[in-house]
Write an enzyme that holds these catalytic residues in place. Structure first.
Site, PDB file in Angstrom:
ATOM      1  N   THR A   1      18.914  -2.438 -18.693  1.00  0.00           N
ATOM      2  CA  THR A   1      19.971  -2.905 -17.239  1.00  0.00           C
ATOM      3  C   THR A   1      19.213  -3.097 -15.933  1.00  0.00           C
ATOM      4  O   THR A   1      19.264  -4.146 -15.407  1.00  0.00           O
ATOM      5  CB  THR A   1      20.793  -1.644 -17.224  1.00  0.00           C
TER       6      THR A   1
ATOM      7  N   LYS B   1      13.819   7.902 -10.549  1.00  0.00           N
ATOM      8  CA  LYS B   1      13.902   9.293  -9.797  1.00  0.00           C
ATOM      9  C   LYS B   1      13.373  10.371 -10.573  1.00  0.00           C
ATOM     10  O   LYS B   1      12.770  11.236  -9.669  1.00  0.00           O
ATOM     11  CB  LYS B   1      15.626   9.670  -9.438  1.00  0.00           C
TER      12      LYS B   1
ATOM     13  N   GLY C   1      20.764   4.467  -5.553  1.00  0.00           N
ATOM     14  CA  GLY C   1      21.071   3.218  -5.887  1.00  0.00           C
ATOM     15  C   GLY C   1      20.799   2.004  -5.130  1.00  0.00           C
ATOM     16  O   GLY C   1      19.753   1.884  -4.242  1.00  0.00           O
TER      17      GLY C   1
ATOM     18  N   ILE D   1      22.069   1.928  -2.065  1.00  0.00           N
ATOM     19  CA  ILE D   1      22.254   2.272  -0.559  1.00  0.00           C
ATOM     20  C   ILE D   1      20.811   2.363   0.123  1.00  0.00           C
ATOM     21  O   ILE D   1      20.150   2.832  -0.319  1.00  0.00           O
ATOM     22  CB  ILE D   1      22.964   3.661  -0.390  1.00  0.00           C
TER      23      ILE D   1
ATOM     24  N   GLY E   1      31.917   3.106 -20.629  1.00  0.00           N
ATOM     25  CA  GLY E   1      30.546   3.020 -20.296  1.00  0.00           C
ATOM     26  C   GLY E   1      30.263   3.546 -18.736  1.00  0.00           C
ATOM     27  O   GLY E   1      29.107   3.167 -18.418  1.00  0.00           O
TER      28      GLY E   1
ATOM     29  N   GLU F   1      27.192   8.376 -19.736  1.00  0.00           N
ATOM     30  CA  GLU F   1      26.297   8.306 -20.700  1.00  0.00           C
ATOM     31  C   GLU F   1      26.932   8.798 -21.910  1.00  0.00           C
ATOM     32  O   GLU F   1      27.778   9.799 -21.863  1.00  0.00           O
ATOM     33  CB  GLU F   1      25.021   8.858 -20.480  1.00  0.00           C
TER      34      GLU F   1
ATOM     35  N   ASP G   1      20.557  15.205 -12.252  1.00  0.00           N
ATOM     36  CA  ASP G   1      20.486  14.010 -11.800  1.00  0.00           C
ATOM     37  C   ASP G   1      20.666  14.148 -10.097  1.00  0.00           C
ATOM     38  O   ASP G   1      19.625  13.885  -9.536  1.00  0.00           O
ATOM     39  CB  ASP G   1      21.423  12.881 -12.337  1.00  0.00           C
TER      40      ASP G   1
ATOM     41  N   LYS H   1      17.532  14.018  -7.116  1.00  0.00           N
ATOM     42  CA  LYS H   1      17.832  13.108  -5.878  1.00  0.00           C
ATOM     43  C   LYS H   1      17.787  13.988  -4.618  1.00  0.00           C
ATOM     44  O   LYS H   1      17.051  13.385  -3.628  1.00  0.00           O
ATOM     45  CB  LYS H   1      19.116  12.427  -6.053  1.00  0.00           C
TER      46      LYS H   1
ATOM     47  N   GLY I   1      24.352   1.309 -11.217  1.00  0.00           N
ATOM     48  CA  GLY I   1      24.743  -0.081 -11.693  1.00  0.00           C
ATOM     49  C   GLY I   1      23.585  -1.020 -11.771  1.00  0.00           C
ATOM     50  O   GLY I   1      22.599  -0.766 -10.696  1.00  0.00           O
TER      51      GLY I   1
HETATM   52  N1  HSE Z   1      23.451   8.474 -13.855  1.00  0.00           N
HETATM   53  C1  HSE Z   1      23.634   8.288 -12.474  1.00  0.00           C
HETATM   54  C2  HSE Z   1      24.744   8.169 -11.715  1.00  0.00           C
HETATM   55  C3  HSE Z   1      22.886   6.881 -12.274  1.00  0.00           C
HETATM   56  O1  HSE Z   1      25.747   8.357 -12.490  1.00  0.00           O
HETATM   57  O2  HSE Z   1      24.904   8.156 -10.582  1.00  0.00           O
HETATM   58  C4  HSE Z   1      22.238   6.475 -11.055  1.00  0.00           C
HETATM   59  O3  HSE Z   1      21.111   7.286 -10.528  1.00  0.00           O
END
Ligand code: HSE
Length: 404
Positions: A11, A100, A129, A131, A182, A185, A196, A200, A298
């Site tokens: 992607t 990350k 992402g 930003i 979608g 995940e 996640d 970050k 995205g």
């Molecule tokens: N799975 C992450 C989110 C993707 O939903 O923010 C971007 O890091």
């Protein structure tokens, strides 16, 4: 002309090619030369794809080609991605990444290798992402002592919480729906359990301190225990619920870092961050609050951030881009010593007991939930709060931190 290679044609990888092609002329005007995708590394072939002829399966083709000066690592994971990144940097090729997990785990080492080989390891796309977040942090807030970072750093969980807030829906129903669309995940664990967001906030904390924060040591709680009833009481009290990553300089310059769902006042700019958007509030000792908002995930937003790093790498050449951290580990303040107000959801019959246990707290009642009550504590040490909650036993049905 500058030749680049893209590692991983998924992607984000296909997005990187799309951004470089779609904005080719304006990027060339800004950089002063054309940026050309010479290779795309992937295990698969892509017959019919306009870039099918650039696909290679052997990373050495890229590593051994002296014409390649910048590599985009958008394959993810910490195995092959780590080896390929290290090898590319050792050959003096700058690496731009959205990975990350790798930045959080091996960032200090990879930054040091880049410096030693007069190239750069850049990771704007790894947090927030599309930003602009890393660059303002390392290029703009450079006169600041950063006091705190409070961020909505995960789009999937923010989408789920916003649907719960707006539709009164149950978490598991929204999660199933998000997976169908979608947005989430198939295996949503890294998002819903907070891992996640943890990676970050760890990366941002590394930048804040200039040292290494071990993401494994960051107390991390996800969203799975949040109930639709929590939202009812939160709204009654003038709050909503968001999953936050927080890094804060506490007394004596100790650093607290955590990921947890929080009650957030509806007046806070973070409450206005909805759906898949991310929002990060960075507070400096001189500038005060600054806020960053946009699409945290995205294809094109993330790819745009990777390409911004490619441009930075080309413009910077053999100089080092500012920012980064070393391998000295920062000891995070034990969560028991941090202070917060807390929200509790309790059995209504036990409300007297709860009021007695937390003097100075306030009950929150709602006509929509007859047999339960909400409760807001005063500011407490987390350790004291946890001990009291344990003593209250089955009276307590849910608990959450409140953003100060
Ligand atoms: N799975 C992450 C989110 C993707 O939903 O923010 C971007 O890091």
């Amino acid at each position: 002309m500058v030749n680049v290679a893209v590692l991983g044609y998924g992607t984000v990888g296909s997005g990187v090619v799309e951004v470089l092609e779609g904005n080719r002329d304006l990027i060339a005007a800004r950089v002063g030369k054309d940026i050309h995708v010479k290779y795309i590394l992937d295990l698969r072939d892509f017959p019919g794809d306009p870039f099918a002829d650039r696909v290679v399966h052997d990373v050495n083709v890229i590593l051994e080609d002296p014409e390649i000066s910048v590599v985009c690592e958008v394959m993810g994971g910490v195995g092959a991605a780590y080896q390929f990144t290290k090898s590319a940097l050792e050959k003096g090729k700058s690496v731009c990444t959205s990975n990350k997990e790798l930045v959080a785990l091996h960032g200090a080492e990879l930054l040091a290798i880049a410096k030693a080989h007069q190239c750069n390891y850049l990771f704007e796309a790894s947090v927030g992402g599309g930003i602009p977040l890393i660059r303002p942090f390392v290029r703009s807030l450079t006169a600041e002592r950063i006091l705190s970072i409070v961020g909505i750093l995960n789009g999937t969980t923010n989408y789920i919480l916003t649907r719960m807030e707006e539709e009164g829906a149950k978490l598991r129903d929204v999660l199933a729906q998000a997976q169908e669309l979608g947005y989430a995940e198939r295996d949503p664990e890294a998002d819903v359990e907070g891992h996640d967001a943890c990676r970050k906030i760890s990366i941002l904390s590394n930048l804040m301190t200039g040292h290494y924060i071990d993401a494994e040591e960051v107390p991390t709680k996800g969203i799975m225990e949040i109930s639709a009833k929590d939202f009812i009481f939160a709204e009654e009290a003038g709050y909503t619920i968001r999953l936050l990553g927080i890094s804060r300089l506490e007394k004596d310059d100790r650093l607290s870092v955590l990921v947890a769902p929080h009650l957030v006042s509806v007046g806070s700019p973070l409450a206005a961050v909805k759906d898949v958007f991310n929002g990060v509030l960075i507070t400096g000792n001189m500038v005060g609050d600054t806020m960053y908002y946009g699409r945290g995930a995205g294809k094109l937003p993330t790819a745009s951030a990777v390409v911004s790093d490619v441009i930075d790498a080309v413009l910077t050449g053999t100089e080092s881009v500012p920012g980064g951290w070393d391998e000295t580990k920062v000891e995070i303040m034990p969560i028991e010593e941090t202070e917060s107000r807390f929200f509790l959801r309790v059995n209504k019959d036990d409300i007297r007991k709860v009021l007695d246990a937390f003097p100075g707290g306030e009950a929150v009642l709602s006509d929509e939930v007859v047999n339960q009550a909400g409760f807001m504590t005063p500011v407490l040490k987390t350790g004291d709060f946890n001990r009291t909650v344990e003593a209250l036993g089955e009276a307590v049905l849910g608990k959450m931190r409140v953003l100060n």
